[in-house]
Motif scaffolding. Sequence first.
Motif, PDB file in Angstrom:
ATOM      1  N   THR A  11       5.678  -0.202  -5.292  1.00 41.42           N
ATOM      2  CA  THR A  11       7.132  -0.368  -5.398  1.00 41.42           C
ATOM      3  C   THR A  11       7.505  -1.620  -6.183  1.00 41.42           C
ATOM      4  O   THR A  11       8.675  -1.814  -6.500  1.00 41.42           O
ATOM      5  CB  THR A  11       7.800  -0.459  -4.010  1.00 41.42           C
ATOM      6  OG1 THR A  11       7.446  -1.703  -3.387  1.00 41.42           O
ATOM      7  CG2 THR A  11       7.430   0.724  -3.132  1.00 41.42           C
ATOM      8  N   LEU A  12       6.527  -2.472  -6.456  1.00 39.44           N
ATOM      9  CA  LEU A  12       6.798  -3.765  -7.077  1.00 39.44           C
ATOM     10  C   LEU A  12       6.715  -3.718  -8.598  1.00 39.44           C
ATOM     11  O   LEU A  12       6.041  -2.855  -9.163  1.00 39.44           O
ATOM     12  CB  LEU A  12       5.790  -4.807  -6.571  1.00 39.44           C
ATOM     13  CG  LEU A  12       5.779  -5.104  -5.079  1.00 39.44           C
ATOM     14  CD1 LEU A  12       4.670  -6.103  -4.754  1.00 39.44           C
ATOM     15  CD2 LEU A  12       7.128  -5.619  -4.608  1.00 39.44           C
ATOM     16  N   THR A  13       7.383  -4.679  -9.193  1.00 35.96           N
ATOM     17  CA  THR A  13       7.220  -4.940 -10.623  1.00 35.96           C
ATOM     18  C   THR A  13       6.567  -6.316 -10.747  1.00 35.96           C
ATOM     19  O   THR A  13       6.552  -7.105  -9.783  1.00 35.96           O
ATOM     20  CB  THR A  13       8.568  -4.955 -11.352  1.00 35.96           C
ATOM     21  OG1 THR A  13       9.328  -6.075 -10.872  1.00 35.96           O
ATOM     22  CG2 THR A  13       9.338  -3.658 -11.140  1.00 35.96           C
ATOM     23  N   ASP A  14       6.055  -6.605 -11.918  1.00 36.31           N
ATOM     24  CA  ASP A  14       5.458  -7.922 -12.124  1.00 36.31           C
ATOM     25  C   ASP A  14       6.457  -9.038 -11.819  1.00 36.31           C
ATOM     26  O   ASP A  14       6.093 -10.071 -11.260  1.00 36.31           O
ATOM     27  CB  ASP A  14       4.927  -8.052 -13.551  1.00 36.31           C
ATOM     28  CG  ASP A  14       3.613  -7.318 -13.762  1.00 36.31           C
ATOM     29  OD1 ASP A  14       3.066  -6.750 -12.794  1.00 36.31           O
ATOM     30  OD2 ASP A  14       3.133  -7.307 -14.915  1.00 36.31           O
ATOM     31  N   GLY A  15       7.723  -8.836 -12.142  1.00 34.11           N
ATOM     32  CA  GLY A  15       8.748  -9.844 -11.882  1.00 34.11           C
ATOM     33  C   GLY A  15       8.944 -10.131 -10.403  1.00 34.11           C
ATOM     34  O   GLY A  15       9.287 -11.261 -10.032  1.00 34.11           O
ATOM     35  N   THR A  32       4.554 -26.872   0.257  1.00 29.39           N
ATOM     36  CA  THR A  32       4.682 -27.572  -1.016  1.00 29.39           C
ATOM     37  C   THR A  32       3.549 -27.060  -1.876  1.00 29.39           C
ATOM     38  O   THR A  32       2.402 -27.291  -1.575  1.00 29.39           O
ATOM     39  CB  THR A  32       4.516 -29.099  -0.833  1.00 29.39           C
ATOM     40  OG1 THR A  32       5.401 -29.535   0.174  1.00 29.39           O
ATOM     41  CG2 THR A  32       4.765 -29.826  -2.118  1.00 29.39           C
ATOM     42  N   SER A  33       3.780 -26.358  -2.789  1.00 32.52           N
ATOM     43  CA  SER A  33       4.857 -25.663  -3.441  1.00 32.52           C
ATOM     44  C   SER A  33       5.270 -24.427  -2.647  1.00 32.52           C
ATOM     45  O   SER A  33       4.432 -23.832  -1.964  1.00 32.52           O
ATOM     46  CB  SER A  33       4.411 -25.183  -4.819  1.00 32.52           C
ATOM     47  OG  SER A  33       3.960 -26.233  -5.611  1.00 32.52           O
ATOM     48  N   PRO A  34       6.546 -24.035  -2.787  1.00 28.29           N
ATOM     49  CA  PRO A  34       7.002 -22.827  -2.108  1.00 28.29           C
ATOM     50  C   PRO A  34       6.121 -21.618  -2.487  1.00 28.29           C
ATOM     51  O   PRO A  34       5.644 -21.522  -3.612  1.00 28.29           O
ATOM     52  CB  PRO A  34       8.429 -22.659  -2.615  1.00 28.29           C
ATOM     53  CG  PRO A  34       8.858 -24.033  -3.007  1.00 28.29           C
ATOM     54  CD  PRO A  34       7.612 -24.680  -3.551  1.00 28.29           C
ATOM     55  N   VAL A  35       5.940 -20.730  -1.526  1.00 28.69           N
ATOM     56  CA  VAL A  35       5.043 -19.579  -1.704  1.00 28.69           C
ATOM     57  C   VAL A  35       5.817 -18.396  -2.283  1.00 28.69           C
ATOM     58  O   VAL A  35       6.858 -18.012  -1.758  1.00 28.69           O
ATOM     59  CB  VAL A  35       4.402 -19.187  -0.356  1.00 28.69           C
ATOM     60  CG1 VAL A  35       3.540 -17.949  -0.484  1.00 28.69           C
ATOM     61  CG2 VAL A  35       3.599 -20.352   0.203  1.00 28.69           C
ATOM     62  N   THR A  36       5.261 -17.832  -3.340  1.00 27.28           N
ATOM     63  CA  THR A  36       5.856 -16.636  -3.936  1.00 27.28           C
ATOM     64  C   THR A  36       5.197 -15.390  -3.355  1.00 27.28           C
ATOM     65  O   THR A  36       4.145 -15.458  -2.715  1.00 27.28           O
ATOM     66  CB  THR A  36       5.662 -16.622  -5.461  1.00 27.28           C
ATOM     67  OG1 THR A  36       4.260 -16.539  -5.737  1.00 27.28           O
ATOM     68  CG2 THR A  36       6.283 -17.839  -6.121  1.00 27.28           C
ATOM     69  N   ARG A  37       5.818 -14.255  -3.604  1.00 25.08           N
ATOM     70  CA  ARG A  37       5.271 -12.963  -3.179  1.00 25.08           C
ATOM     71  C   ARG A  37       3.853 -12.784  -3.741  1.00 25.08           C
ATOM     72  O   ARG A  37       2.939 -12.367  -3.041  1.00 25.08           O
ATOM     73  CB  ARG A  37       6.198 -11.845  -3.652  1.00 25.08           C
ATOM     74  CG  ARG A  37       5.834 -10.463  -3.190  1.00 25.08           C
ATOM     75  CD  ARG A  37       6.880  -9.445  -3.671  1.00 25.08           C
ATOM     76  NE  ARG A  37       8.248  -9.823  -3.348  1.00 25.08           N
ATOM     77  CZ  ARG A  37       8.830  -9.641  -2.160  1.00 25.08           C
ATOM     78  NH1 ARG A  37       8.178  -9.052  -1.189  1.00 25.08           N
ATOM     79  NH2 ARG A  37      10.073 -10.015  -1.958  1.00 25.08           N
ATOM     80  N   GLY A  38       3.672 -13.125  -5.014  1.00 25.47           N
ATOM     81  CA  GLY A  38       2.361 -12.988  -5.642  1.00 25.47           C
ATOM     82  C   GLY A  38       1.313 -13.881  -5.004  1.00 25.47           C
ATOM     83  O   GLY A  38       0.179 -13.456  -4.756  1.00 25.47           O
ATOM     84  N   VAL A  39       1.685 -15.117  -4.714  1.00 21.27           N
ATOM     85  CA  VAL A  39       0.755 -16.055  -4.075  1.00 21.27           C
ATOM     86  C   VAL A  39       0.372 -15.552  -2.685  1.00 21.27           C
ATOM     87  O   VAL A  39      -0.791 -15.623  -2.288  1.00 21.27           O
ATOM     88  CB  VAL A  39       1.351 -17.478  -4.031  1.00 21.27           C
ATOM     89  CG1 VAL A  39       0.567 -18.385  -3.101  1.00 21.27           C
ATOM     90  CG2 VAL A  39       1.405 -18.060  -5.439  1.00 21.27           C
ATOM     91  N   ARG A  40       1.331 -15.023  -1.947  1.00 21.68           N
ATOM     92  CA  ARG A  40       1.020 -14.506  -0.606  1.00 21.68           C
ATOM     93  C   ARG A  40       0.030 -13.339  -0.693  1.00 21.68           C
ATOM     94  O   ARG A  40      -0.919 -13.259   0.075  1.00 21.68           O
ATOM     95  CB  ARG A  40       2.304 -14.070   0.105  1.00 21.68           C
ATOM     96  CG  ARG A  40       2.140 -13.472   1.497  1.00 21.68           C
ATOM     97  CD  ARG A  40       1.547 -14.413   2.553  1.00 21.68           C
ATOM     98  NE  ARG A  40       2.077 -15.736   2.613  1.00 21.68           N
ATOM     99  CZ  ARG A  40       3.189 -16.123   3.256  1.00 21.68           C
ATOM    100  NH1 ARG A  40       3.915 -15.250   3.910  1.00 21.68           N
ATOM    101  NH2 ARG A  40       3.571 -17.382   3.237  1.00 21.68           N
ATOM    102  N   LEU A  41       0.236 -12.449  -1.638  1.00 25.52           N
ATOM    103  CA  LEU A  41      -0.679 -11.311  -1.791  1.00 25.52           C
ATOM    104  C   LEU A  41      -2.079 -11.763  -2.196  1.00 25.52           C
ATOM    105  O   LEU A  41      -3.072 -11.252  -1.667  1.00 25.52           O
ATOM    106  CB  LEU A  41      -0.105 -10.309  -2.794  1.00 25.52           C
ATOM    107  CG  LEU A  41       1.109  -9.530  -2.291  1.00 25.52           C
ATOM    108  CD1 LEU A  41       1.833  -8.851  -3.452  1.00 25.52           C
ATOM    109  CD2 LEU A  41       0.700  -8.524  -1.223  1.00 25.52           C
TER     110      LEU A  41
END
Length: 170
Positions: free
Chosen positions: A120-124, A135-144
């Motif tokens: 369901t995801l796009t690269d964006g 620190t640094s805030p976690v993005t969806r990509g980093v969590r995966l």
Amino acid sequence: MTSIALLIEAFECIEGAVHGFLTGTSADALTFRADADANTIAWLVWHLTRVQDDHVAELAGNEQTWTRNGWEQRFGLPFEASATGYGQSTADIAAVRVDAEQLKGYYDDVHADTIAYLETLTDGDLDEVIDRRWTSPVTRGVRLVSVISDDLQHAGQAAFIRGIAERAGY
């Protein structure tokens, strides 16, 4: 190859590893401990699957497969439904006594949900900040990627333990 395709490939590698070391593994080998406090294959697979289930369900905004598909009742573990294995005691590790097919079934359900979510995801979408507590805030990509890293480490540990158990005659 897109970033999403790369993530799907990484989760497929985890699936191959889990299936590889669970296939043909006896109940005794699943609960073999290299020493009195060591993790077991059964606990490692349960834990890596619980973490993936917990994290991906949160990202997707879904109920965890563990409770939604009745795996919590089927496993019958003496833990809270929210338990994923973090901070568990040696007695908790020993309590995970299920067969390879049960572990595979739960893993396969979580894997299917993970792939469906990734599709369901796009690269964006991977750049979206989902956790500002770090620190640094976690993005969806980093969590995966964090889930992939954790799962691969535990899969490697389980494969190693299987080798030790087989050498010990289990």
